[in-house]
Design a protein around this motif. Sequence first.
Motif, PDB file in Angstrom:
ATOM      1  N   SER A 128       7.379   4.781 -34.337  1.00  0.00           N
ATOM      2  CA  SER A 128       8.351   4.589 -35.119  1.00  0.00           C
ATOM      3  C   SER A 128       8.074   3.488 -36.223  1.00  0.00           C
ATOM      4  O   SER A 128       7.392   2.453 -35.741  1.00  0.00           O
ATOM      5  CB  SER A 128       9.405   3.647 -33.942  1.00  0.00           C
ATOM      6  OG  SER A 128      10.323   3.295 -34.569  1.00  0.00           O
ATOM      7  N   VAL A 129       8.346   3.797 -37.434  1.00  0.00           N
ATOM      8  CA  VAL A 129       7.963   2.736 -38.460  1.00  0.00           C
ATOM      9  C   VAL A 129       9.183   1.866 -38.408  1.00  0.00           C
ATOM     10  O   VAL A 129      10.222   2.161 -38.585  1.00  0.00           O
ATOM     11  CB  VAL A 129       8.030   3.599 -39.804  1.00  0.00           C
ATOM     12  CG1 VAL A 129       7.594   2.605 -40.992  1.00  0.00           C
ATOM     13  CG2 VAL A 129       6.844   4.325 -39.835  1.00  0.00           C
ATOM     14  N   ASP A 130       8.639   0.558 -38.643  1.00  0.00           N
ATOM     15  CA  ASP A 130       9.685  -0.872 -38.551  1.00  0.00           C
ATOM     16  C   ASP A 130      10.719  -0.489 -39.602  1.00  0.00           C
ATOM     17  O   ASP A 130      10.252  -0.022 -40.772  1.00  0.00           O
ATOM     18  CB  ASP A 130       8.820  -2.172 -38.506  1.00  0.00           C
ATOM     19  CG  ASP A 130       8.081  -2.318 -37.284  1.00  0.00           C
ATOM     20  OD1 ASP A 130       8.196  -1.581 -36.317  1.00  0.00           O
ATOM     21  OD2 ASP A 130       7.276  -3.224 -37.358  1.00  0.00           O
ATOM     22  N   PRO A 137      14.752   1.614 -37.950  1.00  0.00           N
ATOM     23  CA  PRO A 137      13.334   2.325 -37.929  1.00  0.00           C
ATOM     24  C   PRO A 137      13.386   3.774 -38.283  1.00  0.00           C
ATOM     25  O   PRO A 137      14.382   4.613 -37.865  1.00  0.00           O
ATOM     26  CB  PRO A 137      12.990   2.054 -36.272  1.00  0.00           C
ATOM     27  CG  PRO A 137      13.965   0.954 -35.978  1.00  0.00           C
ATOM     28  CD  PRO A 137      15.202   1.320 -36.889  1.00  0.00           C
ATOM     29  N   THR A 138      12.153   4.270 -38.782  1.00  0.00           N
ATOM     30  CA  THR A 138      11.988   5.821 -39.061  1.00  0.00           C
ATOM     31  C   THR A 138      11.280   6.346 -38.021  1.00  0.00           C
ATOM     32  O   THR A 138      10.224   5.902 -37.840  1.00  0.00           O
ATOM     33  CB  THR A 138      11.475   5.868 -40.276  1.00  0.00           C
ATOM     34  OG1 THR A 138      12.164   5.238 -41.455  1.00  0.00           O
ATOM     35  CG2 THR A 138      11.493   7.201 -40.691  1.00  0.00           C
ATOM     36  N   GLU A 139      11.926   7.153 -37.312  1.00  0.00           N
ATOM     37  CA  GLU A 139      11.123   7.658 -36.223  1.00  0.00           C
ATOM     38  C   GLU A 139      10.618   9.194 -36.178  1.00  0.00           C
ATOM     39  O   GLU A 139      11.221  10.046 -36.914  1.00  0.00           O
ATOM     40  CB  GLU A 139      12.037   7.703 -34.885  1.00  0.00           C
ATOM     41  CG  GLU A 139      12.278   6.480 -34.385  1.00  0.00           C
ATOM     42  CD  GLU A 139      12.941   6.463 -32.850  1.00  0.00           C
ATOM     43  OE1 GLU A 139      13.594   7.509 -32.495  1.00  0.00           O
ATOM     44  OE2 GLU A 139      13.159   5.245 -32.461  1.00  0.00           O
ATOM     45  N   PHE A 140       9.192   9.384 -35.791  1.00  0.00           N
ATOM     46  CA  PHE A 140       8.797  10.776 -35.941  1.00  0.00           C
ATOM     47  C   PHE A 140       8.591  11.082 -34.640  1.00  0.00           C
ATOM     48  O   PHE A 140       7.882  10.446 -33.747  1.00  0.00           O
ATOM     49  CB  PHE A 140       7.460  10.564 -36.736  1.00  0.00           C
ATOM     50  CG  PHE A 140       7.695  10.142 -37.985  1.00  0.00           C
ATOM     51  CD1 PHE A 140       7.743  10.981 -39.112  1.00  0.00           C
ATOM     52  CD2 PHE A 140       7.648   8.914 -38.318  1.00  0.00           C
ATOM     53  CE1 PHE A 140       7.906  10.772 -40.398  1.00  0.00           C
ATOM     54  CE2 PHE A 140       7.952   8.356 -39.776  1.00  0.00           C
ATOM     55  CZ  PHE A 140       7.970   9.302 -40.947  1.00  0.00           C
ATOM     56  N   GLU A 141       8.708  12.261 -34.004  1.00  0.00           N
ATOM     57  CA  GLU A 141       8.608  12.656 -32.597  1.00  0.00           C
ATOM     58  C   GLU A 141       8.341  13.948 -32.406  1.00  0.00           C
ATOM     59  O   GLU A 141       8.969  14.969 -33.239  1.00  0.00           O
ATOM     60  CB  GLU A 141      10.184  12.299 -31.865  1.00  0.00           C
ATOM     61  CG  GLU A 141       9.918  12.498 -30.275  1.00  0.00           C
ATOM     62  CD  GLU A 141      11.431  12.120 -29.809  1.00  0.00           C
ATOM     63  OE1 GLU A 141      11.643  12.248 -28.529  1.00  0.00           O
ATOM     64  OE2 GLU A 141      12.352  11.639 -30.581  1.00  0.00           O
ATOM     65  N   ARG A 168      -3.444   7.001 -31.812  1.00  0.00           N
ATOM     66  CA  ARG A 168      -2.338   6.423 -31.965  1.00  0.00           C
ATOM     67  C   ARG A 168      -1.436   6.890 -33.177  1.00  0.00           C
ATOM     68  O   ARG A 168      -0.162   7.342 -32.929  1.00  0.00           O
ATOM     69  CB  ARG A 168      -2.437   4.897 -32.370  1.00  0.00           C
ATOM     70  CG  ARG A 168      -2.710   4.179 -31.040  1.00  0.00           C
ATOM     71  CD  ARG A 168      -3.056   2.473 -31.546  1.00  0.00           C
ATOM     72  NE  ARG A 168      -4.315   2.587 -32.173  1.00  0.00           N
ATOM     73  CZ  ARG A 168      -5.273   1.512 -32.289  1.00  0.00           C
ATOM     74  NH1 ARG A 168      -4.641   0.213 -32.011  1.00  0.00           N
ATOM     75  NH2 ARG A 168      -6.050   1.614 -32.950  1.00  0.00           N
ATOM     76  N   GLY A 169      -2.072   7.470 -34.191  1.00  0.00           N
ATOM     77  CA  GLY A 169      -1.217   7.892 -35.363  1.00  0.00           C
ATOM     78  C   GLY A 169      -1.847   7.336 -36.737  1.00  0.00           C
ATOM     79  O   GLY A 169      -2.653   6.210 -36.565  1.00  0.00           O
ATOM     80  N   GLU A 170      -1.614   7.788 -37.632  1.00  0.00           N
ATOM     81  CA  GLU A 170      -1.930   7.080 -38.985  1.00  0.00           C
ATOM     82  C   GLU A 170      -0.562   7.140 -40.084  1.00  0.00           C
ATOM     83  O   GLU A 170       0.046   8.254 -39.692  1.00  0.00           O
ATOM     84  CB  GLU A 170      -2.875   7.769 -39.714  1.00  0.00           C
ATOM     85  CG  GLU A 170      -4.427   7.551 -39.137  1.00  0.00           C
ATOM     86  CD  GLU A 170      -5.022   6.130 -39.408  1.00  0.00           C
ATOM     87  OE1 GLU A 170      -4.429   5.535 -40.329  1.00  0.00           O
ATOM     88  OE2 GLU A 170      -5.707   5.736 -38.600  1.00  0.00           O
ATOM     89  N   LYS A 226       2.797  -2.719 -38.323  1.00  0.00           N
ATOM     90  CA  LYS A 226       4.279  -2.090 -39.044  1.00  0.00           C
ATOM     91  C   LYS A 226       4.679  -0.864 -38.391  1.00  0.00           C
ATOM     92  O   LYS A 226       5.848  -0.448 -38.985  1.00  0.00           O
ATOM     93  CB  LYS A 226       3.677  -1.579 -40.711  1.00  0.00           C
ATOM     94  CG  LYS A 226       3.135  -2.771 -41.554  1.00  0.00           C
ATOM     95  CD  LYS A 226       4.298  -3.960 -41.856  1.00  0.00           C
ATOM     96  CE  LYS A 226       3.642  -4.704 -42.912  1.00  0.00           C
ATOM     97  NZ  LYS A 226       2.325  -5.560 -42.134  1.00  0.00           N
ATOM     98  N   TRP A 227       4.225  -0.398 -37.215  1.00  0.00           N
ATOM     99  CA  TRP A 227       4.803   0.452 -36.763  1.00  0.00           C
ATOM    100  C   TRP A 227       4.402   0.655 -35.082  1.00  0.00           C
ATOM    101  O   TRP A 227       3.553  -0.170 -34.715  1.00  0.00           O
ATOM    102  CB  TRP A 227       4.552   2.048 -37.033  1.00  0.00           C
ATOM    103  CG  TRP A 227       3.069   2.136 -37.544  1.00  0.00           C
ATOM    104  CD1 TRP A 227       2.286   1.837 -38.646  1.00  0.00           C
ATOM    105  CD2 TRP A 227       2.109   2.689 -36.651  1.00  0.00           C
ATOM    106  NE1 TRP A 227       1.111   2.363 -38.434  1.00  0.00           N
ATOM    107  CE2 TRP A 227       0.880   3.130 -37.160  1.00  0.00           C
ATOM    108  CE3 TRP A 227       2.231   3.332 -35.493  1.00  0.00           C
ATOM    109  CZ2 TRP A 227      -0.221   3.565 -36.807  1.00  0.00           C
ATOM    110  CZ3 TRP A 227       0.918   4.105 -34.894  1.00  0.00           C
ATOM    111  CH2 TRP A 227      -0.109   4.136 -35.383  1.00  0.00           C
ATOM    112  N   ASP A 228       5.182   1.220 -34.275  1.00  0.00           N
ATOM    113  CA  ASP A 228       5.053   1.342 -32.748  1.00  0.00           C
ATOM    114  C   ASP A 228       4.788   2.689 -32.605  1.00  0.00           C
ATOM    115  O   ASP A 228       5.217   3.794 -33.151  1.00  0.00           O
ATOM    116  CB  ASP A 228       6.100   0.772 -32.108  1.00  0.00           C
ATOM    117  CG  ASP A 228       6.284  -0.732 -32.592  1.00  0.00           C
ATOM    118  OD1 ASP A 228       5.393  -1.655 -32.086  1.00  0.00           O
ATOM    119  OD2 ASP A 228       7.149  -1.329 -32.984  1.00  0.00           O
TER     120      ASP A 228
END
Length: 472
Positions: A178-180, A240-244, A447-449, A461-463
Motif C-alpha cells: 500500500s503506497v501512502d 492509499p494506492t493498493e496492490f494485492e 518486501r517489494g520495490e 513511503k509505503w507499507d
Amino acid sequence: MLIISMIFFFCSDIYAQTKYDEINILINSGEYSKAAKKIDYLVTTAGLSGEEIYSLQFQKDKMERIKKDFRLTEEYIIKAISKYYPSLSKEELKQWEEDGSLEMKIIDGEKKYFNNAAPNLFRVNKEAKQRKIEVDGSAEDKLKTFLADHIPQSVELSLKSGSNLSNPKRIKINYTLSVDSGVVPKGEIIRVWLPYPRNEYERQSDIKLLNVNCENYLISPDAYFHKSLYVEKPAEGDKPTEFEFSLEYTCSSQWFNLNENKVRPYDETSKLYKEFTSERAPHIVFSEKIKKLSEEILGGETNPYNKVKKIAIWINDNIPWASAREYSTLENISDYCVSNMHGDCGIKSLLFITLARCSGVPAKWQSGWMMHPPVINLHDWAEVYFEGYGWVPVDADFGIQNSEDEKVKYFYTNGIDSYRLIVNDDISRDFYPAKIYPRSETVDFQRGEVEWKGGNLYFDKWDYHMDVEYPD
C-alpha cells in the motif's frame, strides 16, 4: 498498457566510494550535510556523465537512508533501558558504544543511535542479556518449540521414504503493498514489483495464482534471480494506492541424509565451481580478515561437508541475531558481520557464503520468507554444492538445534524445513521489467520495490502485509 523501460544500471556502482576525496572524507566523518551540498555543486557544475550523476545522487540518497536508520538520542536510549539499568553511568554507555553493543553514529555533529539499538543491546551483549533475563525471566521461544516437533518429524519421514523431500505443507498467501496517500500525484502511474515464488525448486511446487487486483501484470521469467510479479496502476491521490495478489503453493522439507565420506572431490575447473567459489564485491570479499578467520575455523579440515558444519557451528556460537540496518547502507555486509560480531539472517548468510567460498566450497544465496505458524517474516539462507548430492540448503541463522540426535542437531547444515517461500536465488540482480531508479533494497528482494516517474519510493513511503493460511 504496461510501461516497461529497459534502462540498466549496475548495482556495483552504487556501493563504490566516489572518486572525489573531499566527498569521501566528509561522508566517512559523518558530515552528511556538507557532503550533500558538495554533491549538488558537482552535479550542477562539473559536466558529469549520466552514470557519474547517478552514482553521486545515490551516495546522497544513502546518507538520507542512514539518517532514517539512526534517529535516536542518548536521552531516549537511557530511558529505554532504564528498567534494567536504572543508574547507568556514562562510562558504561561509552563502553557499549565502543564495543558495538550500542550501534551509533555521529551525524552532522550529533550522536544518533540505531533505531533498534536498545533491544539489540540485550541480544548482542552477554551481560546485558543476562540482566534482562534476571529482571523479566526467560520468555518462551515459540518458534523453537514448533521446530522441536517439526524437524524430527521431517527427518523421520525422509528416512522412511528414502527421499530428501518430505512433510509437504499447503500454504496460501495474500500479499498487499500500500503506497501512502499523497506521495504520488493522483493519476500518475506507480510501478510495483512484488515478491513471487520461484518455479524451479522441487521443494516449492504447485504454485497457483488466485487473484491480482490489477488487470495487467507480468511474472518474471525463471532466468531472473529475483522472482517478481510486476503491476502498475494510477495513484489514488488522497487515499492509499493498493496492490494485492493471492496464491497457493506447496512447500516441502528437504533434508539430505548426507554421508561426508560420500562427498566427492570438486572439479575445480568446472564453471560451477569457479563461479560459486569466487569473490563478488562488495559483499563477498576474501579480505585478510576473512582468510584468517576461515583458517582458524577450519583448522586444516579438507572434507567439504565438515567445512560447512564447522563454519555453521562457529556462526551459531559467535554471531548472535540482531536487528539490522538497511542493507543498502552497508559497504560490505560480510565484513560488517565480522567487525560487529552480530547480524540478522541475511548478514549471517552472507558471512557464511563468504567463508564457505573462501574455503573452497561452492555457496550461493537464497531468500524469501519464513512461513512458520508461530513466526512469519522476511528470511535469508544459503545453499552449498556437494559433488554427489548437488545443491543442499543451509540456514546459518536457524543454526544448530538443541538435540541429542545428530541428524536433528545439524539439520540446518544439510536441510531446510517445510515453511519457506523461495523468492530469490542471488543478490543484487536485475528486475523484470527493469527498474529505472535506484532500489530501496539493493541486495535482497522480499518486501517489494516501488517507483514512479518522479523517482524511487523508499520504504517509508509505503507499507506491506502478508496474510497466511494453511489449507491442509
